[in-house]
Motif scaffolding. Structure first.
Motif, PDB file in Angstrom:
ATOM      1  N   ILE A  53       0.833  -1.211   0.000  1.00 24.78           N
ATOM      2  CA  ILE A  53       0.000   0.000   0.000  1.00 24.78           C
ATOM      3  C   ILE A  53       0.864   1.257   0.000  1.00 24.78           C
ATOM      4  O   ILE A  53       0.649   2.178  -0.793  1.00 24.78           O
ATOM      5  N   VAL A  87      -3.844   0.010  -4.510  1.00 25.39           N
ATOM      6  CA  VAL A  87      -4.411   0.117  -3.163  1.00 25.39           C
ATOM      7  C   VAL A  87      -5.843  -0.401  -3.085  1.00 25.39           C
ATOM      8  O   VAL A  87      -6.205  -1.094  -2.127  1.00 25.39           O
ATOM      9  N   TRP A 127      -2.968   6.707   1.692  1.00 28.09           N
ATOM     10  CA  TRP A 127      -3.364   5.416   1.143  1.00 28.09           C
ATOM     11  C   TRP A 127      -3.724   4.418   2.240  1.00 28.09           C
ATOM     12  O   TRP A 127      -4.597   3.564   2.055  1.00 28.09           O
TER      13      TRP A 127
END
Length: 222
Positions: free
Chosen positions: A103, A112, A145
């Protein structure tokens, strides 16, 4: 040569063989990617995946996935690594640090979103005592993220959605102006509205600070 090395070599050779230089620039431009593309589209990658050696040892599998991801020079190598990372035989909560690395280093929606919904989400449902506190921590993390992952990790959970967790992760980010967070909030709420439309409408109405984008996405099909 180990089976793990054979797989890595097969991926790289297969992608090189399928490379389409005419497609590569437009794929890179669409994804706004610094990493170049070979021009191998998804249907071709799926076919390649089916031809790869099958690894039965978990350590070899993880080493192959990590090598393909970390040493990638083309984005398609990471797409293959991402696909291989979902092997159901090896999924366990011990993989969360690895998914976290993907990620943070992937740092774009095409990686992601897959990890959030199809890797983290199932682990949240199978081991909530471990993953739930981590999602709460990620919901306020400096990395957008991780925060997006905390918001959208329950996509498709339907009646198994942890409503308190969804609420906490959305509320932690409701004032953020980042497009990907606002879009993620709307997406998560829109998907849950397929199961609990009344709850979602009430939630949206009770959050005047919700961005127009999040609000529009949440109520899109209502």
């Amino acid at each position: 040569m180990t089976l793990e090395v054979s797989l890595i070599q097969a991926v790289r050779a297969g992608l090189e063989e399928l490379a389409n230089p005419a497609k590569a620039p437009e794929m890179q431009a669409y994804m706004k990617s610094d990493m170049p593309f070979l021009g191998v589209q998804k249907p071709e990658r799926v076919t390649l995946l089916k031809s790869l050696p099958v690894l039965t040892d978990r350590d070899e599998w993880l080493e192959a996935v990590q090598t393909l991801w970390r040493e990638a020079t083309y984005r398609e190598e990471r797409y293959v690594a991402l696909a291989l990372s979902g092997d159901r035989r090896f999924q366990s909560v011990e993989l969360m640090p690895w998914f976290d690395e993907m990620i943070v280093t992937g740092a774009w929606w095409d990686y992601v979103d897959e990890i959030a919904a199809r890797r983290v989400g199932p682990l949240l449902r199978s081991a909530p005592e471990v993953v739930r506190p981590l999602m709460l921590k990620w919901s306020v993390d400096a990395d957008r993220w991780r925060r997006r992952t905390s918001i959208i990790c329950q996509l498709g959970a339907k009646g198994a959605t942890d409503v308190e967790l969804l609420t906490a992760c959305v509320d932690a980010n409701v004032d953020d102006r980042d497009f990907f967070l606002r879009k993620g909030i709307g997406w998560a709420l829109r998907e849950f509205a397929k199961t609990e439309p009344g709850w979602v409408r009430s939630f949206v109405e009770s959050r005047p600070g919700l961005s127009p984008l999040s609000r529009r996405e949440a109520l899109k099909h209502m």
